[in-house]
Design an enzyme around this catalytic site. Sequence first.
Site, mmCIF file in Angstrom:
data_model
loop_
_atom_site.group_PDB
_atom_site.id
_atom_site.type_symbol
_atom_site.label_atom_id
_atom_site.label_comp_id
_atom_site.label_asym_id
_atom_site.label_seq_id
_atom_site.Cartn_x
_atom_site.Cartn_y
_atom_site.Cartn_z
ATOM 1 C CE LYS A 15 39.969 53.114 35.467
ATOM 2 N NZ LYS A 15 38.766 52.244 35.583
ATOM 3 C CG ASP A 30 39.561 46.170 34.906
ATOM 4 O OD1 ASP A 30 39.402 46.894 33.901
ATOM 5 O OD2 ASP A 30 38.715 46.088 35.817
ATOM 6 C CB SER A 31 40.780 46.701 29.278
ATOM 7 O OG SER A 31 41.833 47.634 29.476
ATOM 8 C CD GLU A 49 34.704 48.941 36.915
ATOM 9 O OE1 GLU A 49 35.371 48.696 35.896
ATOM 10 O OE2 GLU A 49 33.691 48.286 37.234
ATOM 11 C CG ASP A 68 41.374 49.708 36.034
ATOM 12 O OD1 ASP A 68 40.968 50.756 36.559
ATOM 13 O OD2 ASP A 68 41.103 49.391 34.862
ATOM 14 C CD GLU A 86 33.466 52.015 30.053
ATOM 15 O OE1 GLU A 86 33.496 51.150 29.162
ATOM 16 O OE2 GLU A 86 34.094 51.912 31.128
#
Length: 271
Positions: free
Chosen positions: A120, A51-52, A122, A90, A189
């Site tokens: 993925k 998602d970066s 979070e 993501d 991270e």
Amino acid sequence: MSINKEVKRITTNTLMMMKQAGEKISMLTAYDYSFARIIDSAGIDVILVGDSASNVMAGHETTLPITLDQMIYHASSVIRGVQRCLVVVDLPFGTYQSNSEIALASAVRIMKETGAHAIKLEGGEEAIESIKKIVSAGIPVMGHLGLTPQSIYKFGTYAVRAKEETEAEKLKADAKLLEEAGCFATVLEKIPAQLAKEVTESLHMPVIGIGAGKYCDGQVLVMHDMLGINTEFKPKFLRQYLNIFDQATEAVKSYVNDVKTNDFPNEKEQY
């Protein structure tokens, strides 16, 4: 013998075998067909369609604005450029936090519409129900602990996480919960290296670090940072392998000059 070189396709099982054999796992982000081809052909183990993309492709300040449809677009482009590596996508902000049914629906859309191999998301304990729901549907899930960029407004800073004992203990507990819930791997991270070492050694699943030191089972970087496309972001953990920004700038300047001076195209470059 490298497990990476022995297999025709990298799978979640391949990553587990690599951890067991002590072979480090390489992971980079990609967001389009052309760079996915380059990265895959260079021998990467995992491509993360991160998602970066919200930052490096769309220019947003955070990862929050990117939508599920946009992630599906980027992931579909990457998949078409890949022949060998594992592709993880993501789940963007807002597609899994509210309840597990929405989380499953989001994950299913990614898998069906992109051809990706895993997703993925979070979070630790707060994301467990969503993870269990997705895993129970047969979709591989990679976790993400430590600095979680989708929660940046909650943290208020991109500083190193889990330096204090309370947060470190929660991270260790969350990592165990992710493994028990069925995650095939997790990202850590921006946490202290010794904490990452302890977590990595306590888990059967592979642990991929970004700013988490050398003791993780593998490493991930954002492609634009590592290749020097993005020049503004230079954290301590980043090793820049190229400076595409400067090289591309000079190339464009040369092109502009050649056009202005009527040097391009020349006799050999026309019909």
